[in-house]
Design an enzyme around this catalytic site. Structure first.
Site, mmCIF file in Angstrom:
data_model
loop_
_atom_site.group_PDB
_atom_site.id
_atom_site.type_symbol
_atom_site.label_atom_id
_atom_site.label_comp_id
_atom_site.label_asym_id
_atom_site.label_seq_id
_atom_site.Cartn_x
_atom_site.Cartn_y
_atom_site.Cartn_z
ATOM 1 N N THR A 18 99.978 89.203 -22.499
ATOM 2 C CA THR A 18 100.468 89.322 -21.196
ATOM 3 C C THR A 18 100.926 90.392 -20.329
ATOM 4 O OG1 THR A 18 101.272 86.513 -22.629
ATOM 5 C CG2 THR A 18 101.461 86.925 -20.045
ATOM 6 N N VAL A 19 102.291 90.286 -20.010
ATOM 7 C CA VAL A 19 102.570 91.744 -19.202
ATOM 8 C C VAL A 19 101.917 92.363 -19.733
ATOM 9 C CG1 VAL A 19 104.290 92.313 -18.127
ATOM 10 C CG2 VAL A 19 104.959 90.109 -18.947
ATOM 11 N N GLY A 193 100.513 81.508 -20.500
ATOM 12 C CA GLY A 193 101.327 83.286 -20.041
ATOM 13 C C GLY A 193 102.970 82.605 -19.850
ATOM 14 N N GLU A 196 108.132 82.046 -23.790
ATOM 15 C CA GLU A 196 108.500 83.195 -24.584
ATOM 16 C C GLU A 196 108.097 82.818 -25.421
ATOM 17 O OE1 GLU A 196 110.379 85.575 -23.411
ATOM 18 O OE2 GLU A 196 110.376 85.303 -21.956
ATOM 19 N N ASP A 207 116.383 82.302 -21.900
ATOM 20 C CA ASP A 207 116.221 83.240 -21.691
ATOM 21 C C ASP A 207 117.146 82.810 -20.382
ATOM 22 O OD1 ASP A 207 113.834 84.441 -21.058
ATOM 23 O OD2 ASP A 207 113.334 83.043 -19.361
ATOM 24 N N LYS A 211 118.997 86.421 -18.259
ATOM 25 C CA LYS A 211 118.273 87.012 -17.030
ATOM 26 C C LYS A 211 120.506 86.725 -16.108
ATOM 27 C CE LYS A 211 113.957 85.492 -17.041
ATOM 28 N NZ LYS A 211 112.670 84.372 -17.188
ATOM 29 N N GLY A 314 104.298 84.753 -16.106
ATOM 30 C CA GLY A 314 102.608 85.530 -15.387
ATOM 31 C C GLY A 314 102.562 86.802 -15.859
#
Ligand code: NAP
Ligand code: HSE
Length: 443
Positions: A18-19, A193, A196, A207, A211, A314
């Site tokens: 995705t990234v 997307g 994880e 997650d 962060k 995204g």
């Protein structure tokens, strides 16, 4: 004036999902912009994947090689920067370690790795005098890492509160606004997307917790071990509580919070920190953060309140943050990896979760009989808990849901009161309870 004849920055990209796919696209779409921003171009030399036969969302530029051997990236002397977008801990750690050994700068979006093993990596990057940038690892497109690392360094930060997981926020928004089932909303988030590879990281709060650890380091200059955080996600959240919250003027949100506790000093910051679902008053800006959007509210001594809002996950939103980091490397900025003059951050002083104070929403299923409410109130009163509001719904066959909104109390008192009620046989099933945030404030 541009430094147009400077050598291009040469990038090795690990991960073309995705990234990574978003980055490949953006590097081509924004090539002119890149050159005008930093006076040199960025060349994508190699892309590391597991499966070269897989269809990809973006086309590689001519000359870029698809490889499966990590050493092809880490040991290529022409590559200046490793962009790590494979995720996970072990392979990503080995890749970054090796790349640092080979003198490369690092850009990563891997919050799990940085939360759990980041201190070692910061130390190593400092030893090697390499840049380690990670803007995309927190809140996708929102530039909160740089804001805390650079722009707000003239402030003492008192608290950070935010919505840091796009997948959970997407699920909660779909359940609230469209009455969608939890599992269906999760599948959609995966298709888009946002989730994880292991979506339990999203829905169980890990997650967001990863962060939060990164934000705590940046904001307070201390290391709060991930394992010491209080973490609760949105798994099993019932549509009934989302509806009840709405009726009461609240939205259910997965909140990540770290705030200085009273008694903190300049020398020792004590923190209340955790991830938990909460009822957020609808007038609070955080309640209005919908879909995949994230938000971070920062309270600082000079700036006052700040509110950051943007897409939290995204392909392109995240890739934009990665590209921003690459530009900083291309400009050959001095490493400022932790945001502090040292990379050995001291351990945070941790306030035990039981001592946190909050107002609570409590839903219990009880017998619809005289005296039950009185007995339940007695259990609360015995722990010093005062009630602000009580709402009883009619019995729809499984007992009557009773909702109590309390005034501020400690987590320990709340737990003890509910245990009393359980022991007294008042509850047909364990109580569901959430913290309540915000009254009439605008933020
Ligand atoms: P993804 O779509 O699952 O893509 C992962 C890519 O890495 C795939 O191309 C995969 O190769 C490759 N890969 C995985 N393990 C590998 C290994 N051991 N060796 C070589 N290649 C490997 O993941 P993503 O969503 O792009 O996320 C990447 C990172 O960004 C993660 O750390 C994630 O937490 C972070 N992040 C994601 C988002 C988001 O919105 N998705 C936002 C912010 C941060 P194959 O394609 O060949 O399988
Ligand atoms: N899975 C993460 C989320 C990706 O949903 O927020 C962005 O970090």
């Amino acid at each position: 004036m541009t430094r147009s004849n400077e050598k291009n920055l040469v990038v090795g990209l690990a991960g073309f999902g995705t990234v990574g796919g978003g980055l490949v696209r953006l590097l081509q779409e924004n090539a002119d912009l890149v050159r005008s921003r930093c006076g040199r171009g960025i060349t994508l030399k190699k892309v590391l994947v597991r499966n070269t036969a897989k269809a990809r969302a973006a086309e590689l530029p001519a000359g870029t090689e698809l490889v499966t051997d990590p050493a092809a990236l880490t040991d290529d002397p022409e590559i200046d920067v490793l962009v790590e977008l494979i995720g996970g801990i072990d392979h990503a750690r080995a890749l970054i370690d090796r790349a640092l050994d080979q003198g490369k700068h690092i850009v990563t979006a891997n919050k799990a790795l940085l939360a759990e093993e980041g201190l070692d990596l910061f130390r190593k990057a400092a030893r090697k005098k390499r840049i380690l940038r990670y803007e995309a690892s927190v809140a996708g497109a929102i530039p909160i890492v740089e804001a805390l690392k650079e722009s707000l360094t003239g402030n003492r930060i008192h608290s950070i509160m935010g919505i840091l997981n796009g997948t959970s926020n997407y699920i909660l928004s779909e359940m609230t606004s469209n009455g969608m089932e939890f599992d269906v909303a999760l599948q959609q988030a995966q298709r888009l997307g946002y989730a994880e590879t292991d979506p339990t990281l999203d829905i169980d709060g890990h997650d967001a917790a990863h962060k939060l650890v990164l934000l705590i380091r940046l904001a307070f200059g201390v290391h709060y071990p991930y394992t010491a955080l209080s973490i609760r996600g949105i798994r099993g959240l019932s549509g009934m509580d989302i509806r009840m919250a709405r009726e009461l003027g609240y939205r259910v949100k997965l909140i990540a919070q770290a705030r200085e506790a009273s008694g903190s000093t300049q020398d020792q910051v004590c923190l209340e920190a955790g991830v938990f679902p909460a009822l957020v008053h609808h007038k609070y800006l955080l309640a209005r953060v919908g879909g995949v959007y994230n938000a971070v509210r920062v309270e600082a001594n000079a700036a006052g309140s700040l509110f950051f809002h943007g897409r939290g996950a995204g392909d392109l939103p995240t890739a934009g943050a990665v590209l921003g980091d690459l530009l900083a490397v291309a400009r050959e900025e001095r490493p400022n990896n932790t945001g502090y003059a040292y990379s050995d951050l001291p351990k945070a002083c941790i306030v035990p979760r039981e001592e946190w104070h909050a107002c609570y929403y409590v839903r219990v299923m009880v017998e619809d009989a005289p005296g039950v409410l009185r007995d339940l109130s007695g259990c609360m009163a015995a722990e010093g808990i005062s009630m602000a509001q009580v709402i009883q719904k009619s019995d729809e066959g499984q007992g009557a849901p009773l909702v109590l909104m309390t005034h501020e109390t400690s987590a320990q008192a709340m737990r003890d009161a509910l245990q009393r009620a359980m022991d007294a046989g008042l509850l047909k099933e364990p109580a569901v309870y959430f913290r309540v945030l915000g009254g009439q404030q605008g933020m």
